[in-house]
Design a protein around this motif. Sequence first.
Motif, mmCIF file in Angstrom:
data_model
loop_
_atom_site.group_PDB
_atom_site.id
_atom_site.type_symbol
_atom_site.label_atom_id
_atom_site.label_comp_id
_atom_site.label_asym_id
_atom_site.label_seq_id
_atom_site.Cartn_x
_atom_site.Cartn_y
_atom_site.Cartn_z
ATOM 1 N N GLN A 70 49.838 5.459 -7.847
ATOM 2 C CA GLN A 70 49.980 4.880 -9.181
ATOM 3 C C GLN A 70 48.636 4.784 -9.889
ATOM 4 O O GLN A 70 48.538 5.066 -11.080
ATOM 5 C CB GLN A 70 50.636 3.503 -9.086
ATOM 6 C CG GLN A 70 52.099 3.574 -8.720
ATOM 7 C CD GLN A 70 52.726 2.207 -8.519
ATOM 8 O OE1 GLN A 70 52.067 1.188 -8.627
ATOM 9 N NE2 GLN A 70 54.015 2.205 -8.210
ATOM 10 N N LYS A 71 47.598 4.385 -9.152
ATOM 11 C CA LYS A 71 46.269 4.255 -9.763
ATOM 12 C C LYS A 71 45.739 5.605 -10.229
ATOM 13 O O LYS A 71 45.136 5.722 -11.287
ATOM 14 C CB LYS A 71 45.291 3.627 -8.769
ATOM 15 C CG LYS A 71 43.889 3.478 -9.330
ATOM 16 C CD LYS A 71 42.981 2.786 -8.378
ATOM 17 C CE LYS A 71 41.560 2.637 -8.814
ATOM 18 N NZ LYS A 71 41.145 3.103 -10.080
ATOM 19 N N GLU A 72 45.985 6.651 -9.451
ATOM 20 C CA GLU A 72 45.449 7.982 -9.754
ATOM 21 C C GLU A 72 46.469 8.888 -10.444
ATOM 22 O O GLU A 72 46.234 10.086 -10.574
ATOM 23 C CB GLU A 72 44.952 8.647 -8.466
ATOM 24 C CG GLU A 72 43.879 7.871 -7.729
ATOM 25 C CD GLU A 72 42.657 7.571 -8.576
ATOM 26 O OE1 GLU A 72 42.343 8.358 -9.495
ATOM 27 O OE2 GLU A 72 42.016 6.534 -8.323
ATOM 28 N N ASN A 73 47.609 8.340 -10.871
ATOM 29 C CA ASN A 73 48.666 9.112 -11.535
ATOM 30 C C ASN A 73 49.119 10.321 -10.713
ATOM 31 O O ASN A 73 49.332 11.408 -11.249
ATOM 32 C CB ASN A 73 48.233 9.547 -12.934
ATOM 33 C CG ASN A 73 48.013 8.357 -13.847
ATOM 34 O OD1 ASN A 73 48.774 7.390 -13.808
ATOM 35 N ND2 ASN A 73 46.977 8.411 -14.649
ATOM 36 N N SER A 75 47.458 12.087 -8.581
ATOM 37 C CA SER A 75 46.446 13.077 -8.198
ATOM 38 C C SER A 75 45.644 12.578 -6.995
ATOM 39 O O SER A 75 45.903 11.503 -6.458
ATOM 40 C CB SER A 75 45.527 13.394 -9.378
ATOM 41 O OG SER A 75 44.839 12.240 -9.781
ATOM 42 N N LEU A 76 44.666 13.374 -6.588
ATOM 43 C CA LEU A 76 43.875 13.072 -5.394
ATOM 44 C C LEU A 76 43.057 11.796 -5.543
ATOM 45 O O LEU A 76 42.680 11.414 -6.646
ATOM 46 C CB LEU A 76 42.929 14.236 -5.090
ATOM 47 C CG LEU A 76 43.571 15.550 -4.684
ATOM 48 C CD1 LEU A 76 42.517 16.626 -4.559
ATOM 49 C CD2 LEU A 76 44.337 15.409 -3.385
ATOM 50 N N CYS A 77 42.782 11.179 -4.412
ATOM 51 C CA CYS A 77 41.912 10.009 -4.368
ATOM 52 C C CYS A 77 40.482 10.483 -4.624
ATOM 53 O O CYS A 77 39.993 11.381 -3.945
ATOM 54 C CB CYS A 77 42.012 9.352 -2.997
ATOM 55 S SG CYS A 77 40.896 7.979 -2.758
ATOM 56 N N PRO A 78 39.791 9.905 -5.610
ATOM 57 C CA PRO A 78 38.463 10.394 -5.975
ATOM 58 C C PRO A 78 37.339 9.979 -5.026
ATOM 59 O O PRO A 78 36.229 10.475 -5.132
ATOM 60 C CB PRO A 78 38.234 9.779 -7.358
ATOM 61 C CG PRO A 78 38.999 8.494 -7.306
ATOM 62 C CD PRO A 78 40.218 8.800 -6.464
ATOM 63 N N VAL A 79 37.628 9.095 -4.090
ATOM 64 C CA VAL A 79 36.582 8.591 -3.199
ATOM 65 C C VAL A 79 36.293 9.611 -2.111
ATOM 66 O O VAL A 79 37.192 10.050 -1.392
ATOM 67 C CB VAL A 79 36.992 7.243 -2.578
ATOM 68 C CG1 VAL A 79 35.931 6.745 -1.614
ATOM 69 C CG2 VAL A 79 37.240 6.212 -3.661
ATOM 70 N N ASP A 80 35.021 9.985 -1.991
ATOM 71 C CA ASP A 80 34.593 10.909 -0.946
ATOM 72 C C ASP A 80 34.597 10.171 0.392
ATOM 73 O O ASP A 80 34.131 9.030 0.477
ATOM 74 C CB ASP A 80 33.195 11.434 -1.270
ATOM 75 C CG ASP A 80 32.710 12.465 -0.268
ATOM 76 O OD1 ASP A 80 33.537 12.994 0.504
ATOM 77 O OD2 ASP A 80 31.497 12.746 -0.269
ATOM 78 N N TYR A 116 45.669 10.373 2.594
ATOM 79 C CA TYR A 116 46.338 10.419 1.285
ATOM 80 C C TYR A 116 46.107 11.780 0.634
ATOM 81 O O TYR A 116 47.032 12.411 0.129
ATOM 82 C CB TYR A 116 45.831 9.285 0.383
ATOM 83 C CG TYR A 116 46.351 9.384 -1.016
ATOM 84 C CD1 TYR A 116 47.621 8.910 -1.347
ATOM 85 C CD2 TYR A 116 45.599 9.972 -2.026
ATOM 86 C CE1 TYR A 116 48.123 9.024 -2.636
ATOM 87 C CE2 TYR A 116 46.088 10.096 -3.320
ATOM 88 C CZ TYR A 116 47.349 9.615 -3.615
ATOM 89 O OH TYR A 116 47.843 9.741 -4.889
ATOM 90 N N ASN A 117 44.855 12.248 0.645
ATOM 91 C CA ASN A 117 44.534 13.533 0.007
ATOM 92 C C ASN A 117 45.229 14.703 0.697
ATOM 93 O O ASN A 117 45.685 15.638 0.037
ATOM 94 C CB ASN A 117 43.020 13.742 -0.045
ATOM 95 C CG ASN A 117 42.364 12.878 -1.109
ATOM 96 O OD1 ASN A 117 43.023 12.383 -2.024
ATOM 97 N ND2 ASN A 117 41.068 12.684 -0.987
ATOM 98 N N ASN A 121 47.835 17.102 -1.278
ATOM 99 C CA ASN A 121 47.606 18.554 -1.300
ATOM 100 C C ASN A 121 48.819 19.325 -0.795
ATOM 101 O O ASN A 121 49.069 20.444 -1.228
ATOM 102 C CB ASN A 121 46.376 18.919 -0.464
ATOM 103 C CG ASN A 121 45.084 18.655 -1.204
ATOM 104 O OD1 ASN A 121 45.044 18.673 -2.433
ATOM 105 N ND2 ASN A 121 44.029 18.394 -0.464
ATOM 106 N N LYS A 122 49.578 18.732 0.129
ATOM 107 C CA LYS A 122 50.776 19.387 0.670
ATOM 108 C C LYS A 122 52.025 19.077 -0.157
ATOM 109 O O LYS A 122 53.109 19.533 0.164
ATOM 110 C CB LYS A 122 51.012 18.961 2.124
ATOM 111 C CG LYS A 122 50.095 19.647 3.092
ATOM 112 C CD LYS A 122 50.423 21.123 3.124
ATOM 113 C CE LYS A 122 49.529 21.876 4.045
ATOM 114 N NZ LYS A 122 49.802 23.298 4.055
ATOM 115 N N GLY A 123 51.875 18.273 -1.194
ATOM 116 C CA GLY A 123 53.011 17.935 -2.045
ATOM 117 C C GLY A 123 53.938 16.896 -1.432
ATOM 118 O O GLY A 123 55.088 16.750 -1.856
#
Length: 136
Positions: A70-73, A75-80, A116-117, A121-123
């Motif tokens: 929900q936070k990233e709509n 998409s991928l989690c931006p945290v490295d 999560y990422n 990525n695998k849908g």
Amino acid sequence: MLKEILSIAGKPGLYKMVSQGKNMIIVESLLDGKRIPAYSKDKVVSLGDIAIYTDKEEIALAKVFENIKQKENGSLCPVDTKADNNVLRKYMEQILPDYDRERVYPSDMRKLFAWYNVLVNKGLTDFIEEVKNTEE
């Protein structure tokens, strides 16, 4: 959906069970698609059985993934995953404000964000299954 996704201690990434044999299961890596055996001595955990400690209770991993989604709509989690521990903690506070700061370690957060990422990525983004209400 998370019940079918497995984590194996000592092996990177996530796996999906393909087949079951005597004293082992055959799993397929979500990262590269390779199939490997996981033996009864290996520590295999379903993501559906994992929970995150909070100050009041334990929250299912699916709910935490849903918060990130929900936070990233979606998409991928931006945290490295190699980010500084303070960056990890700040992001964790945004998605789960009352997480237990003493029992949830930065290594747990790295694993959580990496998983999560991989799933995105695998849908595989249906983290919380809809409960179908059937009345007879």
